[in-house]
Design a protein around this motif. Structure first.
Motif, PDB file in Angstrom:
ATOM      1  N   LEU A   1       0.510  -1.363   0.197  1.00 47.67           N
ATOM      2  CA  LEU A   1      -0.083   0.521  -0.047  1.00 47.67           C
ATOM      3  C   LEU A   1       1.428   1.505   0.134  1.00 47.67           C
ATOM      4  O   LEU A   1       0.325   2.355   0.071  1.00 47.67           O
ATOM      5  N   ASP A   2       1.821   1.681  -0.798  1.00 48.43           N
ATOM      6  CA  ASP A   2       2.958   2.129  -0.327  1.00 48.43           C
ATOM      7  C   ASP A   2       2.894   3.177  -1.777  1.00 48.43           C
ATOM      8  O   ASP A   2       3.633   3.005  -1.995  1.00 48.43           O
ATOM      9  N   PHE A   3       2.120   3.198  -2.391  1.00 43.90           N
ATOM     10  CA  PHE A   3       2.095   3.961  -3.524  1.00 43.90           C
ATOM     11  C   PHE A   3       1.152   4.426  -3.917  1.00 43.90           C
ATOM     12  O   PHE A   3      -0.279   4.346  -3.156  1.00 43.90           O
ATOM     13  N   SER A   4       0.794   5.258  -4.746  1.00 43.67           N
ATOM     14  CA  SER A   4       0.357   6.359  -5.031  1.00 43.67           C
ATOM     15  C   SER A   4      -0.763   6.711  -4.360  1.00 43.67           C
ATOM     16  O   SER A   4      -1.779   7.718  -3.780  1.00 43.67           O
ATOM     17  N   ASP A   5      -0.114   7.705  -3.309  1.00 39.21           N
ATOM     18  CA  ASP A   5      -0.003   8.445  -1.695  1.00 39.21           C
ATOM     19  C   ASP A   5      -1.787   7.159  -1.339  1.00 39.21           C
ATOM     20  O   ASP A   5      -2.009   8.338  -1.044  1.00 39.21           O
ATOM     21  N   ILE A   6      -1.037   6.337  -1.314  1.00 40.33           N
ATOM     22  CA  ILE A   6      -2.177   5.329  -0.532  1.00 40.33           C
ATOM     23  C   ILE A   6      -2.233   5.776   1.283  1.00 40.33           C
ATOM     24  O   ILE A   6      -3.219   5.908   1.687  1.00 40.33           O
ATOM     25  N   ARG A   7      -0.682   5.923   0.883  1.00 35.76           N
ATOM     26  CA  ARG A   7      -1.307   6.444   2.758  1.00 35.76           C
ATOM     27  C   ARG A   7       0.250   7.175   3.033  1.00 35.76           C
ATOM     28  O   ARG A   7       0.863   7.921   1.745  1.00 35.76           O
ATOM     29  N   PRO A   8       0.143   8.775   4.289  1.00 36.79           N
ATOM     30  CA  PRO A   8       1.132   9.768   4.003  1.00 36.79           C
ATOM     31  C   PRO A   8       2.347   9.444   4.170  1.00 36.79           C
ATOM     32  O   PRO A   8       2.832   8.450   4.768  1.00 36.79           O
ATOM     33  N   ARG A   9       3.073  10.149   2.651  1.00 42.26           N
ATOM     34  CA  ARG A   9       4.796   8.834   2.954  1.00 42.26           C
ATOM     35  C   ARG A   9       5.431   9.250   4.567  1.00 42.26           C
ATOM     36  O   ARG A   9       6.185   8.676   4.836  1.00 42.26           O
ATOM     37  N   ASP A  10       5.476  10.493   5.051  1.00 44.64           N
ATOM     38  CA  ASP A  10       6.660  10.500   6.325  1.00 44.64           C
ATOM     39  C   ASP A  10       5.836   9.619   7.295  1.00 44.64           C
ATOM     40  O   ASP A  10       6.347  10.177   8.309  1.00 44.64           O
ATOM     41  N   GLU A  11       4.860   9.006   7.010  1.00 40.05           N
ATOM     42  CA  GLU A  11       3.965   7.977   8.252  1.00 40.05           C
ATOM     43  C   GLU A  11       5.390   7.149   8.525  1.00 40.05           C
ATOM     44  O   GLU A  11       6.173   6.526   9.608  1.00 40.05           O
ATOM     45  N   TYR A  12       6.288   6.507   7.175  1.00 37.82           N
ATOM     46  CA  TYR A  12       7.560   6.108   7.822  1.00 37.82           C
ATOM     47  C   TYR A  12       8.471   6.493   8.479  1.00 37.82           C
ATOM     48  O   TYR A  12       8.831   6.345   9.415  1.00 37.82           O
ATOM     49  N   ASP A  13       8.693   7.838   8.728  1.00 38.50           N
ATOM     50  CA  ASP A  13       9.779   8.728   9.783  1.00 38.50           C
ATOM     51  C   ASP A  13       9.054   8.708  10.324  1.00 38.50           C
ATOM     52  O   ASP A  13       9.925   8.549  12.039  1.00 38.50           O
ATOM     53  N   THR A  14       7.371   8.995  11.154  1.00 41.48           N
ATOM     54  CA  THR A  14       6.618   8.351  12.111  1.00 41.48           C
ATOM     55  C   THR A  14       6.909   7.599  12.906  1.00 41.48           C
ATOM     56  O   THR A  14       6.848   7.494  14.109  1.00 41.48           O
TER      57      THR A  14
ATOM     58  N   GLY B   1      19.981   8.368   6.538  1.00 46.19           N
ATOM     59  CA  GLY B   1      19.820   6.613   5.864  1.00 46.19           C
ATOM     60  C   GLY B   1      20.311   5.599   7.157  1.00 46.19           C
ATOM     61  O   GLY B   1      19.566   4.631   7.720  1.00 46.19           O
ATOM     62  N   THR B   2      21.305   6.245   7.910  1.00 45.29           N
ATOM     63  CA  THR B   2      21.082   5.290   9.311  1.00 45.29           C
ATOM     64  C   THR B   2      20.165   4.965  10.124  1.00 45.29           C
ATOM     65  O   THR B   2      20.825   4.205  10.727  1.00 45.29           O
ATOM     66  N   PHE B   3      19.387   6.328  10.718  1.00 43.66           N
ATOM     67  CA  PHE B   3      18.313   6.455  11.282  1.00 43.66           C
ATOM     68  C   PHE B   3      17.315   5.013  11.109  1.00 43.66           C
ATOM     69  O   PHE B   3      16.775   4.245  11.940  1.00 43.66           O
ATOM     70  N   GLU B   4      17.362   5.694   9.780  1.00 46.43           N
ATOM     71  CA  GLU B   4      15.940   4.702   9.104  1.00 46.43           C
ATOM     72  C   GLU B   4      16.210   3.563   8.955  1.00 46.43           C
ATOM     73  O   GLU B   4      15.534   2.424   9.604  1.00 46.43           O
ATOM     74  N   ASP B   5      17.593   3.494   8.170  1.00 42.84           N
ATOM     75  CA  ASP B   5      17.966   1.913   8.673  1.00 42.84           C
ATOM     76  C   ASP B   5      18.068   0.666   9.740  1.00 42.84           C
ATOM     77  O   ASP B   5      17.393  -0.420  10.327  1.00 42.84           O
ATOM     78  N   ALA B   6      18.301   1.833  11.104  1.00 43.42           N
ATOM     79  CA  ALA B   6      18.589   1.332  12.501  1.00 43.42           C
ATOM     80  C   ALA B   6      17.350   0.996  12.673  1.00 43.42           C
ATOM     81  O   ALA B   6      17.110  -0.566  13.317  1.00 43.42           O
ATOM     82  N   ALA B   7      16.064   1.957  12.710  1.00 43.81           N
ATOM     83  CA  ALA B   7      14.533   2.078  13.040  1.00 43.81           C
ATOM     84  C   ALA B   7      14.405  -0.029  12.405  1.00 43.81           C
ATOM     85  O   ALA B   7      13.786  -0.897  12.570  1.00 43.81           O
ATOM     86  N   GLN B   8      14.648  -0.087  10.637  1.00 47.58           N
ATOM     87  CA  GLN B   8      13.623  -0.749   9.947  1.00 47.58           C
ATOM     88  C   GLN B   8      14.193  -1.753  10.580  1.00 47.58           C
ATOM     89  O   GLN B   8      13.631  -2.954  10.425  1.00 47.58           O
TER      90      GLN B   8
END
Length: 506
Positions: free
Chosen positions: A222-235, A294-301
């Motif tokens: 569901l990560d396409f065509s703005d189905i979900r806001p992109r910055d929810e990832y960084d939330t 990238g480091t912080f995002e990968d650490a969380a992922q």
């Protein structure tokens, strides 16, 4: 004159440090200039144990003469290339017993022995399953046109790299193997994680006559065509760090303005380069911020046991004495994670991006949502790290098609649509994984199920089972395997046979 310049540089760097110590609390955060670059690919960073030579012998490598273009009838469409696949038949009980075929779908990476150490190898003995591992076209050894240089040479040659073609590749190889092994009545179950999980789920929808079911782990369909806001990832990234330490979260949050402030001074980039031990001098402060992002995002992922990189970073940030300035703390967190002699913060050049198949996929089909929510994160507002339409046009001379995947496979109102259409798909997610924002988190029907855990990270449930697995992870794996067991038993019932005695043991 040279000595004077050296003294001046030292004095300026010292002044910058004083400025940092005195003003970091009062700096206002300004949105940085936008410059689109690719998001970090959906990679796999979990550790995989090495296999013994005797175990590796059970995995036999083959090459299928794959059709270049499944959907056209021009003469060049019939060109073939060698697509790699690997088979392990050690535990298979054969076609006479309709023993299952487990197909591990590889994504945007080279298929290696690390892929053989997934949960598929763990459960194959008890399911008496044939194991098949299929490499994605344009990756690893599965390269059309004879070489990477030729395959990646231009948009015309790259044009045969698409999700539709990749799914058709799977269909051809699986059909060939079922016929070759006289296994037309052996149920096929697909396993895939991340992008490969997206492929597995869409394959089940597009080719239900070939695959009996699909397990899609951490698949952001569901990560396409703005189905979900992109910055929810960084939330979610922010929540992971804030849960680990409020001080760590605040330190990271205010560091971006400090980096911009220092980077704007004549010798500021030199100071930041020394501060963060970059392998080459920074050209812009954005290069450093992209690296830290990238480091912080990968650490969380990939915040998984036993290392738990988010806690590793935060413990290092919080562990320094009171009064330590913020960037020293930030570097301590980075260094605790990697401990390298120097850190490569140089962005990929256009020349390297033009030769990267994942960049092609991002530029053509696999485009994530770009919408914004009102959520407050520890990152600068409106900051962009992924590739934009202008850069794609510059690299490949093609426009983006941001809504095509949703047109082809759906996604909007997914529960309403798939409730009466699809079946036999498991969507599993760990809610500490930022990509779970694009995942299916609720059951769609009795046979399209969502299995999730609040503690899990990206694709963690597909790793080999371990005595050290926490209880919640054991529980999640049991639920998933119980569903797969049900699919196989149901298929055997449809055939009118008793099937295998499947004992679920973890």
């Amino acid at each position: 004159m040279g000595c004077f310049n050296q003294v001046s540089s030292v004095l300026l760097l010292s002044w910058l440090l004083v400025l940092l110590l005195c003003t970091e609390e009062s700096l206002s955060r300004k949105p940085p200039l936008l410059r689109s670059i690719p998001r970090g690919r959906y990679g796999r960073t979990h550790r995989h144990p090495s296999l013994s030579p005797s175990t590796l012998q059970d995995f036999q490598t083959f090459y299928y003469d794959q059709t270049l273009d499944h959907f056209n009838y021009r003469p060049e469409s019939y060109t073939t290339f060698r697509q790699k696949y690997v088979v392990n038949s050690k535990y298979w009980n054969g076609p006479n017993n309709s023993s299952p075929i487990f197909v591990y779908v590889a994504g945007e990476w080279d298929l290696t022995e690390g892929d053989y150490t997934s949960i598929v190898a763990d459960i194959a003995p008890q399911y008496q399953a044939l194991m098949v591992y299929i490499e994605h076209r344009y990756y690893g050894e599965s390269i059309p046109f004879g070489s990477r240089e030729e395959a990646y040479r231009n948009a015309s040659n790259f044009g045969y790299l698409s999700i539709g073609q990749a799914l058709a590749d799977l269909a051809e190889i699986i059909t060939y193997l079922r016929k070759n092994y006289s296994a037309e009545h052996c149920p096929v179950i697909l396993f895939g994680g991340s992008y490969a999980g997206v492929l597995a789920s869409w394959f089940r929808l597009k080719y239900p006559h070939i695959a009996r079911g699909a397990w899609a782990s951490s698949a952001p369909i569901l990560d396409f065509s703005d189905i979900r806001p992109r910055d929810e990832y960084d939330t979610i990234v922010t929540n992971d760090f804030r849960e680990a330490s409020e001080n760590c979260y605040n330190t990271i949050k205010k560091s971006w303005a400090i980096i911009d402030k220092i980077g704007s001074h004549p010798k500021g980039l030199e100071y930041l380069s020394q501060k963060f031990k970059t392998c080459s001098r920074l050209n812009t402060s954005k290069d450093l911020k992209d690296f830290l992002f990238g480091t912080f995002e990968d650490a969380a992922q990939y915040d998984a046991p036993p290392d738990y990189p988010v806690s590793t970073i935060c413990n290092a940030i919080d562990g320094l004495p009171p009064g330590t300035e913020s960037l020293t703390r930030i570097f301590a967190g980075i260094n605790a994670t990697f401990s390298l002699d120097c850190y490569n913060t140089t962005p990929d050049s256009d020349a390297s991006l033009k030769m990267d198949p994942w960049t092609w996929q991002v530029c053509t089909e696999y485009m994530v949502s770009t919408g914004l929510s009102t959520n407050v994160t520890m990152f600068p507002r409106n900051y962009r790290r992924y590739i934009g339409a202008d850069q794609c046009m510059s690299l490949f001379g093609i426009p983006k098609r941001p809504h095509w995947l949703v047109t082809e496979f759906g996604g909007k109102d997914i529960k309403l649509i798939l409730k009466r259409f699809g079946s036999n798909i498991i969507f599993s997610n760990g809610l500490r994984d930022p990509l779970s924002v694009g995942g299916v988190l609720e059951n769609i029907s009795d046979s399209i199920v969502a299995i999730k855990s609040t503690q899990g990270s990206h694709c963690l449930d597909m790793d080999l089972m371990s005595p050290n697995d926490p209880d919640w992870l054991v529980s999640q794996k049991k639920k998933i395997l119980s569903v797969i067991k049900g699919w196989i038993k149901e298929y055997h019932a449809d055939l009118g046979i008793s099937g295998l005695d499947l004992r679920l043991e973890i």
